[in-house]
Every structure is written in structure tokens, then in C-alpha cells.
Design a protein around this motif. Structure first.
Motif, mmCIF file in Angstrom:
data_model
loop_
_atom_site.group_PDB
_atom_site.id
_atom_site.type_symbol
_atom_site.label_atom_id
_atom_site.label_comp_id
_atom_site.label_asym_id
_atom_site.label_seq_id
_atom_site.Cartn_x
_atom_site.Cartn_y
_atom_site.Cartn_z
ATOM 1 N N TYR A 70 0.715 -1.223 0.053
ATOM 2 C CA TYR A 70 0.031 -0.081 -0.067
ATOM 3 C C TYR A 70 0.909 1.306 0.052
ATOM 4 O O TYR A 70 0.445 2.286 -0.509
ATOM 5 C CB TYR A 70 -0.895 -0.063 1.439
ATOM 6 N N ALA A 71 2.195 0.999 0.447
ATOM 7 C CA ALA A 71 2.849 2.104 0.876
ATOM 8 C C ALA A 71 3.483 2.969 -0.495
ATOM 9 O O ALA A 71 4.012 4.277 -0.536
ATOM 10 C CB ALA A 71 4.127 2.024 1.620
ATOM 11 N N GLY A 72 3.197 2.330 -1.546
ATOM 12 C CA GLY A 72 3.927 3.091 -2.932
ATOM 13 C C GLY A 72 4.513 1.905 -3.909
ATOM 14 O O GLY A 72 4.415 0.834 -3.557
ATOM 15 N N ILE A 73 4.874 2.615 -4.815
ATOM 16 C CA ILE A 73 5.743 1.851 -5.974
ATOM 17 C C ILE A 73 6.729 0.984 -5.549
ATOM 18 O O ILE A 73 6.834 -0.241 -5.589
ATOM 19 C CB ILE A 73 5.992 2.401 -7.151
ATOM 20 N N VAL A 74 7.542 1.733 -4.636
ATOM 21 C CA VAL A 74 8.781 1.179 -4.100
ATOM 22 C C VAL A 74 8.502 0.131 -3.134
ATOM 23 O O VAL A 74 9.305 -1.165 -3.162
ATOM 24 C CB VAL A 74 9.836 2.045 -3.736
ATOM 25 N N GLY A 75 7.339 0.511 -2.431
ATOM 26 C CA GLY A 75 6.909 -0.632 -1.361
ATOM 27 C C GLY A 75 6.477 -1.581 -2.066
ATOM 28 O O GLY A 75 6.515 -3.041 -1.624
ATOM 29 N N SER A 76 5.711 -1.650 -3.255
ATOM 30 C CA SER A 76 5.095 -2.988 -3.760
ATOM 31 C C SER A 76 6.079 -3.749 -4.459
ATOM 32 O O SER A 76 6.106 -4.988 -4.252
ATOM 33 C CB SER A 76 4.028 -2.180 -4.777
ATOM 34 N N LYS A 77 7.155 -3.194 -5.001
ATOM 35 C CA LYS A 77 8.240 -3.792 -5.393
ATOM 36 C C LYS A 77 9.098 -4.665 -4.429
ATOM 37 O O LYS A 77 9.285 -5.883 -4.587
ATOM 38 C CB LYS A 77 9.367 -2.985 -6.178
ATOM 39 N N GLU A 78 9.377 -4.132 -3.411
ATOM 40 C CA GLU A 78 9.887 -4.880 -2.268
ATOM 41 C C GLU A 78 8.944 -5.770 -1.605
ATOM 42 O O GLU A 78 9.386 -7.082 -1.277
ATOM 43 C CB GLU A 78 10.186 -3.730 -1.003
ATOM 44 N N ALA A 79 7.525 -5.696 -1.469
ATOM 45 C CA ALA A 79 6.692 -6.766 -1.129
ATOM 46 C C ALA A 79 6.769 -8.126 -2.217
ATOM 47 O O ALA A 79 6.756 -9.131 -1.880
ATOM 48 C CB ALA A 79 5.261 -6.213 -1.155
ATOM 49 N N ILE A 80 6.890 -7.670 -3.372
ATOM 50 C CA ILE A 80 7.050 -8.677 -4.625
ATOM 51 C C ILE A 80 8.233 -9.690 -4.535
ATOM 52 O O ILE A 80 8.109 -10.719 -4.569
ATOM 53 C CB ILE A 80 6.836 -8.405 -6.169
ATOM 54 N N PHE A 81 9.337 -8.846 -4.446
ATOM 55 C CA PHE A 81 10.639 -9.688 -4.097
ATOM 56 C C PHE A 81 10.636 -10.477 -2.917
ATOM 57 O O PHE A 81 11.299 -11.497 -2.920
ATOM 58 C CB PHE A 81 11.854 -8.801 -4.237
ATOM 59 N N THR A 82 10.010 -9.855 -1.755
ATOM 60 C CA THR A 82 9.874 -10.563 -0.472
ATOM 61 C C THR A 82 9.246 -11.834 -0.745
ATOM 62 O O THR A 82 9.630 -12.891 -0.109
ATOM 63 C CB THR A 82 9.250 -9.833 0.599
ATOM 64 N N ALA A 83 8.022 -11.814 -1.326
ATOM 65 C CA ALA A 83 7.122 -12.851 -1.738
ATOM 66 C C ALA A 83 8.091 -13.933 -2.676
ATOM 67 O O ALA A 83 7.721 -15.350 -2.312
ATOM 68 C CB ALA A 83 5.828 -12.451 -2.656
ATOM 69 N N LEU A 84 8.701 -13.647 -3.432
ATOM 70 C CA LEU A 84 9.371 -14.279 -4.319
ATOM 71 C C LEU A 84 10.405 -14.974 -3.667
ATOM 72 O O LEU A 84 10.727 -16.281 -3.699
ATOM 73 C CB LEU A 84 10.077 -13.604 -5.577
ATOM 74 N N GLY A 85 11.155 -14.497 -2.522
ATOM 75 C CA GLY A 85 12.141 -15.152 -1.835
ATOM 76 C C GLY A 85 11.435 -16.149 -0.818
ATOM 77 O O GLY A 85 12.010 -17.184 -0.636
ATOM 78 N N LEU A 86 10.375 -15.683 -0.389
ATOM 79 C CA LEU A 86 9.643 -16.562 0.512
ATOM 80 C C LEU A 86 8.934 -17.843 -0.122
ATOM 81 O O LEU A 86 9.229 -19.105 0.427
ATOM 82 C CB LEU A 86 8.381 -15.875 1.291
ATOM 83 N N LEU A 87 8.714 -17.674 -1.438
ATOM 84 C CA LEU A 87 8.335 -18.711 -2.327
ATOM 85 C C LEU A 87 9.551 -20.033 -2.659
ATOM 86 O O LEU A 87 9.196 -21.080 -2.652
ATOM 87 C CB LEU A 87 7.663 -18.385 -3.529
ATOM 88 N N ILE A 88 10.700 -19.110 -2.952
ATOM 89 C CA ILE A 88 11.729 -20.013 -3.146
ATOM 90 C C ILE A 88 12.178 -20.800 -1.901
ATOM 91 O O ILE A 88 12.552 -21.965 -1.997
ATOM 92 C CB ILE A 88 12.839 -19.282 -3.763
ATOM 93 N N GLY A 89 12.360 -20.038 -0.742
ATOM 94 C CA GLY A 89 12.508 -20.501 0.391
ATOM 95 C C GLY A 89 11.705 -21.732 1.024
ATOM 96 O O GLY A 89 12.254 -22.781 1.427
ATOM 97 N N THR A 90 10.393 -21.638 0.750
ATOM 98 C CA THR A 90 9.434 -22.573 1.178
ATOM 99 C C THR A 90 9.448 -23.770 0.314
ATOM 100 O O THR A 90 9.706 -24.862 0.866
ATOM 101 C CB THR A 90 7.872 -21.980 0.822
ATOM 102 N N LEU A 91 9.822 -23.783 -0.971
ATOM 103 C CA LEU A 91 10.038 -24.916 -1.708
ATOM 104 C C LEU A 91 11.203 -25.323 -1.473
ATOM 105 O O LEU A 91 11.362 -26.962 -1.260
ATOM 106 C CB LEU A 91 10.148 -24.398 -3.222
ATOM 107 N N LEU A 92 12.384 -24.869 -1.314
ATOM 108 C CA LEU A 92 13.742 -25.340 -1.115
ATOM 109 C C LEU A 92 13.610 -26.207 0.443
ATOM 110 O O LEU A 92 14.320 -26.999 0.676
ATOM 111 C CB LEU A 92 14.694 -24.264 -0.928
ATOM 112 N N ASN A 93 12.767 -25.559 1.353
ATOM 113 C CA ASN A 93 12.705 -26.049 2.826
ATOM 114 C C ASN A 93 12.056 -27.351 2.629
ATOM 115 O O ASN A 93 12.405 -28.567 3.377
ATOM 116 C CB ASN A 93 11.849 -25.231 3.437
ATOM 117 N N TRP A 94 10.911 -27.624 2.035
ATOM 118 C CA TRP A 94 10.334 -28.778 1.671
ATOM 119 C C TRP A 94 11.140 -29.951 0.861
ATOM 120 O O TRP A 94 11.195 -31.042 1.307
ATOM 121 C CB TRP A 94 8.913 -28.573 1.000
#
Length: 521
Positions: A70-94
């Protein structure tokens, strides 16, 4: 109190009664310490997957992450890369940790906690690993739990106008109640139901927001999304830096060291059930993460100039839905908060009771602690940690996202390398493990509260990255330098356990292959 708030309150009460009821049901069962700590290793794939991911994503999925977007364009991009990092980490963890950890913890003296697993795995007869692990877990989980307490207070404060301190007390009381009652099974089953509620709620809200936008707003939204998904740095004012990208993706490193998540791997009934559980978990995580980001991005077109961006989901739900539906959806926020806080409090308290208190009693009184005694110590520890978390959460202006980020970094740095590589390398020893845990925890703290004042570079780089790298280097380097200090019988015992784990995994793989061939015929 207005009629709408009364309706939402009724839904909340019914929901909380259901959650505490689950704890009460499990409290009526006769439990051993193994049942209280790990549920007797009886979880099915659905409960394993849903409880792991619900406790993983926590209150920040419906507060912190949408608030960042919600905080803006830059915040949205940080949120997306955070989500991608979490997805990759979740998969590798399993893929890399789940099955091996399930087998190895049972082979290694039926270890019930992460700290006891590490102590048993490295033949630490002086129990230094167990104690230092339990201390680090309690430290960072107290901070993590404080962020969840703060999120619950924001919820009650925003919806009912209850003063922040009283709202905080209500949230803490509810969470503590069913952790004390039912132990691991209560926590896992409540997380299962809460995961379902979180999933459907976060998926529905973006569609409702989009449906309420005008034609012109949808055009503007399309332009905004195009700008947001131009992810890589281009030098513009809305560009996100390479350091920011690396730091956001670094969230994925934390998964290997999250005791409240990987303990679910230890509790699944059979190692061969890991694969279906992984598929369920990845589907749930992928959809909820990106739906959460869309809530923040879409919500900026409905709600402007929100003073606390982390309340965007709460405000949207009250604006877009009737009272009863709002109550159900706002219960999802409470579900997200509770599903993490309960797991963290349980893991931290059982680590203390099983790996610190039991050792102290054995050393001082020369007696073994009974199961009943350990469960009571764990419950008392829950109360103590909750009080400390409550005090930390009294700061109304603290960011839920940043508190979670710090605690995640500390746990991931301290335990990620040693848990991951203990499952794959025979050459590691207790000295390397102790050094790795200590270096990971200290690096996180020093980076966060010391080095950030020296340069903007330290501010931009998420502390989990140097913490994980330094802890990994310490693990292998110290293990190599002290290899001759480990007694031959300990090396042989560790090699035997490691080979037994590999043998069990190999047998399971062969059994699965035979079953698949039979099905094809």
C-alpha cells in the motif's frame, strides 16, 4: 456500541470460542511430554502443510505485507521480491529439509525439539548446543510473538475502538489460553482451520476491491501494476535497488532455521507423506502471498492517506462487506496472528523445558524431570515469554513487518546453516555447530543495532544475508579446525546415524517406485 460492531464482536466471540474449544478438547486427552511437544508424530499431510504455512505467514500476511504494498511503487516492489524469496525458500525447505529432518530426528534418539536434535546429532555430551539453542529460540521468538501481539491489538483497536493496551491484553490472553490447554496437537489443528480461513479471505478481497473500482480507476490500476512489475532497477524514482532486491530475496534463507515451521516436518506421521504435503503448502503459499500484495496495491485506490498502512486490510473489509461477513474475514486476521504466536510460544517454551530445565534438574538434583513436570514448566514459560512480549508490544508505533523481519533474520541466521548442512554433511561437529549458532545470532544483532549507524549500506542489506553467510563459514571452518578433538567413538556414532538415515530414505524411495510400477500395470 453500534449494531455493526456488535455483529462483528459476536462473530469474534464465536470464533475465539471455537479455537479455545479445540484446545480444551485436546487438554482432556491423556498426554505424554512427547504428545505435548510433537503430537506423537501423528500429523497427516493436510494438517502438516496447512499448519506449517499458517504459522509461517502469520499476522503480517494480512497486515505487514499488504501495508508494504500500500505504501507505494517502491514498497510494492519490495513486497513482490519478498514474496518471491519466501516462495523459493518454502520450496527449498520442503525439498531439502523436510524428509531428511523427519527421519533423522527419529533416528537421533527420537529428538522432540530442534535444540535436542542438534545436541543429539553432534553428540554434545555437555549439552552446550541445547542450552544455547534454547536461549536463542526464546530470545527471537519473544520478539516475533511481540509483533503478533501488536497486530492483534491493532485489530481490536481499529475495529472496536478499544484502547491499545486493553486490546493488547485481550489478544495475549486468547492466544495464551489455548496454547496452555492443548499443546502441539491443539496448536496444529487450530492452525489448520485458521489456514483455511486465511486462504479464502485473502483470495476473495482483491476481487471485491476490483469489482468496486470505476472504469477510470481500473485504467489507473493497470498503469500502476505495469510500473510495479517493471521490477528491475532502471534509475527512475520508483526504481528498486539491487541491494534491495537481494535483501528481499534473502527472506528465503530464513526457512531452514525456523523452528516453528520445521517442527511440523518432524511431526508428520510418515516421511513419504512429505511430498503431498509439499504440494498443498506450495499452492496455499503462492496464492496467498500474491493475493496479499494485491490487497495493498488495489486498496490504495479505495482508501487514501491511511495513517497506519498496516491496517489497510482491516479497513477494506469493514468498508466492502456486510457486518457478519466482515466479522468472519476479520477473524482471518486474528487467525493469522494466532497461528504464528501460538506455534512460537509452544516451540520456545518446550525448548526451555526440555533442553534447559531438564538438564538443570538432572545436574543439580541428580533426577530426571517427569513428563508432567516438563509440561508444567513449558506452560509457565509460555506465561513468562508472553509477559515479556506484551511489554515489547506496548510500543504502538512499532512496525509489524520490521519486527517480523528482525526476528526472522535472527532465527534464520542462527539455525538455518546448522540445520540444513547437518542433514547433508558428515564432516561437521559440535564445535562448528556452537560457533555457527552463536555467529549467526550475534551477526544479526550487531548488524541491526550497531553497523547500521556506520553506513547506508548496512541499512539496505537485510541482516539475514551476512548472518547466514558468516554462520555457514563458521560451521565449516570451526568443524575443520577442531576435527581432531572429536572422539573416534563419537565420529563413528554420528556416521552410523547418518548412514541409517540415508538407508531409510533409500528404502522408502524403492518402495514408492515399486508401488508406482504396480499402479501403472
Amino acid at each position: 456500541m453500534p449494531e455493526r460492531q456488535v455483529s462483528i464482536l459476536i462473530v469474534f466471540i464465536l470464533y475465539l470460542t471455537f479455537m479455545v474449544g479445540i484446545g480444551f478438547v485436546f487438554s482432556r486427552r491423556k498426554m505424554t511430554n512427547a504428545d505435548y511437544v510433537l503430537g506423537g508424530r501423528k500429523l497427516n499431510p493436510w494438517v502438516t502443510a496447512m499448519s506449517a504455512q499458517a504459522s509461517d505467514m502469520s499476522g503480517w500476511l494480512l497486515t505487514g505485507l499488504p501495508g508494504l504494498a500500500y505504501a507505494g511503487i517502491v514498497g510494492s516492489k519490495e513486497a513482490i521480491f519478498t514474496a518471491l524469496g519466501l516462495l523459493i525458500g518454502t520450496l527449498l525447505n520442503w525439498l531439502l529439509v523436510a524428509k531428511r529432518l523427519r527421519v533423522y530426528t527419529e533416528v537421533s534418539s527420537n529428538s522432540l525439539t530442534i535444540s535436542s536434535y542438534l545436541g543429539n546429532r553432534f553428540r554434545d555430551k555437555k549439552n552446550v548446543i541445547k542450552v544455547i539453542s534454547a536461549i536463542v529460540i526464546c530470545l527471537f521468538f519473544t520478539i516475533y510473538s511481540a509483533s503478533m501481539f501488536s497486530a492483534s491489538a491493532n485489530l481490536f483497536n481499529s475495529v472496536f475502538g478499544i484502547p491499545y493496551v486493553w486490546a493488547l491484553l485481550i489478544g495475549v490472553a486468547v492466544i495464551v489460553a489455548y496454547v496452555l490447554l492443548g499443546g502441539f496437537l491443539a496448536v496444529s489443528w487450530t492452525d489448520f482451520f485458521q489456514g483455511i480461513l486465511m486462504f479464502f479471505t485473502i483470495i476473495i478481497v482483491p476481487f471485491m476491491i476490483y469489482g468496486n473500482l470505476s472504469g477510470a480507476e481500473r485504467v489507473d490500476l493497470g498503469t500502476t501494476l505495469a510500473e510495479i512489475f517493471r521490477l528491475f532497477p532502471d534509475g527512475s524514482a520508483t526504481s528498486y535497488t539491487w541491494l534491495g532486491i537481494i535483501s528481499a530475496l534473502g527472506w528465503g534463507l530464513g526457512y531452514f532455521g525456523m523452528p516453528h515451521i520445521i517442527v511440523r516436518f518432524m511431526a508428520i506421521k510418515q516421511a513419504k507423506q512429505i511430498k503431498p504435503a509439499m504440494i498443498i503448502a506450495m499452492c496455499w503459499t503462492t496464492l496467498t502471498l500474491f493475493a496479499s500484495i494485491f490487497v495493498g496495491v488495489f486498496g490504495a485506490f479505495v482508501i487514501e492517506n491511511l495513517s497506519n498502512s498496516e491496517n489497510i486490510f482491516i479497513v477494506l473489509v469493514q468498508k466492502l462487506f456486510p457486518a457478519i461477513v466482515s466479522g468472519i474475514m476479520l477473524s482471518a486476521v486474528l487467525a493469522a496472528i494466532m497461528s504464528t504466536a501460538d506455534s512460537q510460544l509452544l516451540v520456545a517454551s518446550t525448548a526451555f523445558s526440555n533442553d534447559v530445565y531438564s538438564l538443570l534438574k538432572k545436574r543439580i538434583k541428580k533426577k530426571e524431570a517427569t513428563d508432567k513436570e516438563l509440561m508444567w514448566v513449558a506452560r509457565i514459560t509460555v506465561l513468562i515469554l508472553s509477559v515479556i512480549g506484551f511489554v515489547i508490544a506496548l510500543d504502538e508505533n512499532s512496525s509489524i513487518f520490521r519486527l517480523v523481519q528482525y526476528a526472522w533474520g535472527g532465527l534464520g541466521s542462527a539455525f538455518g546453516p546448522v540445520v540444513l548442512f547437518s542433514l547433508y554433511s558428515k564432516k561437521l561437529n559440535k564445535y562448528g555447530a556452537i560457533a555457527s549458532i552463536a555467529v549467526g545470532a550475534v551477526t544479526t544483532i550487531v548488524w541491526k543495532y550497531g553497523l547500521v549507524y556506520l553506513s547506508d549500506f548496512f541499512v539496505q542489506v537485510y541482516e539475514i544475508i551476512p548472518g547466514f553467510l558468516f554462520a555457514t563459514a563458521a560451521l565449516f571452518l570451526v568443524s575443520y579446525l577442531t576435527r581432531k578433538k572429536v572422539a573416534k567413538e563419537d565420529r563413528d556414532a554420528m556416521d552410523e546415524e547418518f548412514n541409517k538415515m540415508i538407508s531409510i530414505l533409500h528404502e522408502e524411495k524403492e518402495t514408492d517406485t515399486v508401488c508406482e510400477d504396480a499402479d501403472e500395470q
